[in-house]
Design a protein around this motif. Sequence first.
Motif, PDB file in Angstrom:
ATOM      1  N   ILE A 191       0.588  -1.580  -0.153  1.00 17.77           N
ATOM      2  CA  ILE A 191      -0.086   0.114   0.356  1.00 17.77           C
ATOM      3  C   ILE A 191       0.734   0.891  -0.119  1.00 17.77           C
ATOM      4  CG2 ILE A 191      -1.729   1.165   1.220  1.00 17.77           C
ATOM      5  CD1 ILE A 191      -3.013  -1.272   2.246  1.00 17.77           C
ATOM      6  N   ARG A 192       1.979   1.421   0.688  1.00 19.32           N
ATOM      7  CA  ARG A 192       2.312   2.373   0.752  1.00 19.32           C
ATOM      8  C   ARG A 192       3.503   2.862  -0.536  1.00 19.32           C
ATOM      9  NH1 ARG A 192       6.222   1.519   6.389  1.00 19.32           N
ATOM     10  NH2 ARG A 192       5.228   1.882   7.783  1.00 19.32           N
ATOM     11  N   GLU A 193       3.577   1.388  -1.360  1.00 21.51           N
ATOM     12  CA  GLU A 193       4.432   1.809  -2.729  1.00 21.51           C
ATOM     13  C   GLU A 193       3.690   2.171  -3.904  1.00 21.51           C
ATOM     14  OE1 GLU A 193       7.468  -0.705  -3.707  1.00 21.51           O
ATOM     15  OE2 GLU A 193       8.236  -0.357  -1.480  1.00 21.51           O
ATOM     16  N   SER A 194       1.864   2.111  -3.715  1.00 25.22           N
ATOM     17  CA  SER A 194       1.438   1.757  -4.827  1.00 25.22           C
ATOM     18  C   SER A 194       0.349   3.100  -4.971  1.00 25.22           C
ATOM     19  CB  SER A 194       0.278   0.191  -4.479  1.00 25.22           C
ATOM     20  OG  SER A 194       1.457  -0.802  -4.739  1.00 25.22           O
ATOM     21  N   VAL A 195       0.034   3.159  -3.420  1.00 24.73           N
ATOM     22  CA  VAL A 195      -1.395   4.017  -3.648  1.00 24.73           C
ATOM     23  C   VAL A 195      -0.320   5.667  -3.098  1.00 24.73           C
ATOM     24  CG1 VAL A 195      -3.596   4.874  -2.381  1.00 24.73           C
ATOM     25  CG2 VAL A 195      -2.634   2.133  -2.596  1.00 24.73           C
ATOM     26  N   PRO A 196      -0.783   6.802  -3.406  1.00 26.52           N
ATOM     27  CA  PRO A 196       0.390   7.486  -3.173  1.00 26.52           C
ATOM     28  C   PRO A 196      -0.640   8.364  -2.726  1.00 26.52           C
ATOM     29  CG  PRO A 196      -0.163   7.653  -5.450  1.00 26.52           C
ATOM     30  CD  PRO A 196      -1.023   6.514  -5.283  1.00 26.52           C
ATOM     31  N   GLU A 197      -0.079   9.059  -1.730  1.00 27.80           N
ATOM     32  CA  GLU A 197      -0.279   9.796  -0.805  1.00 27.80           C
ATOM     33  C   GLU A 197      -1.004  11.144  -0.669  1.00 27.80           C
ATOM     34  OE1 GLU A 197      -0.645  10.199   3.739  1.00 27.80           O
ATOM     35  OE2 GLU A 197       0.463   8.500   3.003  1.00 27.80           O
ATOM     36  N   PRO A 198      -0.824  11.347  -1.700  1.00 26.22           N
ATOM     37  CA  PRO A 198      -1.052  13.296  -1.956  1.00 26.22           C
ATOM     38  C   PRO A 198      -2.583  12.645  -2.461  1.00 26.22           C
ATOM     39  CG  PRO A 198       1.163  13.374  -2.640  1.00 26.22           C
ATOM     40  CD  PRO A 198       0.768  11.580  -2.759  1.00 26.22           C
ATOM     41  N   LEU A 199      -2.453  11.370  -3.283  1.00 28.05           N
ATOM     42  CA  LEU A 199      -4.046  10.519  -3.398  1.00 28.05           C
ATOM     43  C   LEU A 199      -5.522  10.578  -2.402  1.00 28.05           C
ATOM     44  CD1 LEU A 199      -5.414   9.815  -6.341  1.00 28.05           C
ATOM     45  CD2 LEU A 199      -4.618   7.555  -5.444  1.00 28.05           C
ATOM     46  N   ILE A 200      -4.648   9.758  -1.350  1.00 29.29           N
ATOM     47  CA  ILE A 200      -4.996   9.710  -0.683  1.00 29.29           C
ATOM     48  C   ILE A 200      -5.673  10.962   0.406  1.00 29.29           C
ATOM     49  CG2 ILE A 200      -5.582   9.047   2.579  1.00 29.29           C
ATOM     50  CD1 ILE A 200      -3.780   6.204   0.873  1.00 29.29           C
TER      51      ILE A 200
ATOM     52  N   SER B 259      -6.092  14.145  -1.250  1.00 22.08           N
ATOM     53  CA  SER B 259      -7.080  15.335  -1.905  1.00 22.08           C
ATOM     54  C   SER B 259      -8.205  14.098  -1.893  1.00 22.08           C
ATOM     55  CB  SER B 259      -6.626  14.508  -3.554  1.00 22.08           C
ATOM     56  OG  SER B 259      -6.932  13.584  -3.969  1.00 22.08           O
ATOM     57  N   ALA B 260      -8.042  13.021  -1.845  1.00 22.29           N
ATOM     58  CA  ALA B 260      -9.794  12.199  -1.143  1.00 22.29           C
ATOM     59  C   ALA B 260     -10.246  12.729   0.387  1.00 22.29           C
ATOM     60  CB  ALA B 260      -9.300  11.121  -1.282  1.00 22.29           C
ATOM     61  N   LYS B 261      -9.351  12.990   0.815  1.00 20.95           N
ATOM     62  CA  LYS B 261     -10.085  13.583   2.384  1.00 20.95           C
ATOM     63  C   LYS B 261     -10.268  15.154   1.797  1.00 20.95           C
ATOM     64  CE  LYS B 261      -7.490  10.150   5.392  1.00 20.95           C
ATOM     65  NZ  LYS B 261      -7.026  10.524   6.722  1.00 20.95           N
ATOM     66  N   ILE B 262      -9.382  15.774   1.425  1.00 22.61           N
ATOM     67  CA  ILE B 262     -10.300  16.967   1.013  1.00 22.61           C
ATOM     68  C   ILE B 262     -11.514  17.362   0.372  1.00 22.61           C
ATOM     69  CG2 ILE B 262      -9.228  19.032  -0.420  1.00 22.61           C
ATOM     70  CD1 ILE B 262      -6.739  18.530   0.311  1.00 22.61           C
ATOM     71  N   ASP B 263     -11.958  16.585  -0.221  1.00 21.39           N
ATOM     72  CA  ASP B 263     -13.466  16.083  -1.069  1.00 21.39           C
ATOM     73  C   ASP B 263     -13.809  15.597  -0.058  1.00 21.39           C
ATOM     74  OD1 ASP B 263     -12.428  16.707  -3.271  1.00 21.39           O
ATOM     75  OD2 ASP B 263     -11.351  15.330  -4.378  1.00 21.39           O
ATOM     76  N   GLY B 264     -13.856  15.270   0.863  1.00 19.95           N
ATOM     77  CA  GLY B 264     -14.705  14.720   1.951  1.00 19.95           C
ATOM     78  C   GLY B 264     -15.061  13.698   2.144  1.00 19.95           C
ATOM     79  N   ALA B 265     -14.283  12.865   1.789  1.00 13.12           N
ATOM     80  CA  ALA B 265     -14.668  11.268   2.024  1.00 13.12           C
ATOM     81  C   ALA B 265     -13.151  11.041   3.183  1.00 13.12           C
ATOM     82  CB  ALA B 265     -13.515  10.562   0.596  1.00 13.12           C
ATOM     83  N   GLY B 266     -14.136   9.761   4.262  1.00 11.06           N
ATOM     84  CA  GLY B 266     -13.853   8.997   4.990  1.00 11.06           C
ATOM     85  C   GLY B 266     -12.863   8.048   4.700  1.00 11.06           C
ATOM     86  N   ASP B 267     -11.883   7.436   5.623  1.00  9.62           N
ATOM     87  CA  ASP B 267     -11.379   6.229   6.275  1.00  9.62           C
ATOM     88  C   ASP B 267     -11.070   5.637   4.819  1.00  9.62           C
ATOM     89  OD1 ASP B 267      -9.026   7.926   6.568  1.00  9.62           O
ATOM     90  OD2 ASP B 267      -9.395   8.026   8.112  1.00  9.62           O
ATOM     91  N   PHE B 268     -12.985   5.252   6.025  1.00  7.93           N
ATOM     92  CA  PHE B 268     -13.256   3.743   4.786  1.00  7.93           C
ATOM     93  C   PHE B 268     -14.122   3.642   3.072  1.00  7.93           C
ATOM     94  CE2 PHE B 268     -16.907   0.384   4.413  1.00  7.93           C
ATOM     95  CZ  PHE B 268     -16.125  -0.484   4.669  1.00  7.93           C
ATOM     96  N   ARG B 269     -14.539   5.517   2.838  1.00  8.74           N
ATOM     97  CA  ARG B 269     -14.653   4.925   1.635  1.00  8.74           C
ATOM     98  C   ARG B 269     -13.124   5.528   0.838  1.00  8.74           C
ATOM     99  NH1 ARG B 269     -18.533   9.904  -1.374  1.00  8.74           N
ATOM    100  NH2 ARG B 269     -18.471   9.370  -3.209  1.00  8.74           N
ATOM    101  N   ILE B 270     -12.251   5.514   1.492  1.00 12.21           N
ATOM    102  CA  ILE B 270     -11.069   5.712   0.584  1.00 12.21           C
ATOM    103  C   ILE B 270     -10.530   4.147   0.276  1.00 12.21           C
ATOM    104  CG2 ILE B 270      -8.879   6.248   0.707  1.00 12.21           C
ATOM    105  CD1 ILE B 270      -9.942   9.044   2.495  1.00 12.21           C
ATOM    106  N   PHE B 271     -10.665   3.337   1.759  1.00 11.91           N
ATOM    107  CA  PHE B 271      -9.946   2.539   1.580  1.00 11.91           C
ATOM    108  C   PHE B 271     -10.690   1.690   0.476  1.00 11.91           C
ATOM    109  CE2 PHE B 271     -10.972  -2.680   3.139  1.00 11.91           C
ATOM    110  CZ  PHE B 271      -9.722  -2.411   3.094  1.00 11.91           C
TER     111      PHE B 271
END
Length: 298
Positions: free
Chosen positions: A168-177, A179-191
């Motif tokens: 997950i660390r190498e395949s899911v970029p931190e900025p992507l997560i 940006s999703a939180k800025i748009d209002g997505a919760g952790d479970f929805r991001i997951f």
Amino acid sequence: MSSKAAEQKLDSAPLYTAIAYTLVAVIALICVLPFIVLVSGAFSSESAILKEGYWFWPRDFSFDAFAYIFRYPEDLLNGYKVSIIVTVIGTTLSLFISMMAAYVLSRKDLKHRNALAFFLFFTTLFNGGLAPYYIWLSRNLQLTDTYAVLILAPMFNVMYILILRSFIRESVPEPLIESAKIDGAGDFRIFMKMVLPLTKPALASIGVFTALAYWNDWWTAMMFTNKDDLIPLQYLLYKMLSSINLSAAMSQHVTNLDMPKETFKLAMTVIATGPIVLIFPFVQKYFVSGITIGAVKG
């Protein structure tokens, strides 16, 4: 000079390709030959195996070993049913919960995440032993003679969780997560919407190993089940093998040389590995992607 070097490189490419394919074919043949010997031995007679040994085709073609296994088809079908249910449900739950744990441990904003990771890793080095393990599952949790014990007991593998965390660390970029939180997505929805789709190769790879562990597990059933309708395939075949070895040991007649002891082991392996061999080609693409991810960078 550069054009000549390029031409020489192009001319040598077919040679390298031929050598690579030849090596891969030889390695594949070496891997397949033992399975061919296994199948041919399963269809040989016991006396032929004892006198002449194993070979690449059946000697004295016989169905005795399979006939012994299929003496009680209801038990065999029930064993397949239990193994399939436990493998499907157990693999699904194990992957889902392990991936959630890996995602949580991969988050840099989680406090004490290193301590939690060490706590999980510590359990791979030290454990309480067999007696507390048995007492906890049987008396405290009261999981004896249930499907739950067959699913929950072998569910977690800490090394798989740590591997998924690194993936997950190498395949899911931190900025992507972020940006999703800025748009209002919760952790479970991001997951669910981002992490799981991006980690399919890892899920397929770990899923194959997890499914194999569930499918080949007979020890849990031996320890925690006494009901015949909860016996998985592997434990059923183990009981059959123990029965035939005991019968052979108690008998003193020469005619019992034809009892399918060695061929039974081979036939048992063919029956147990058959479903896995049929399923593996469908996940091979994701499996190869998962084990080679990160091998080439640039």
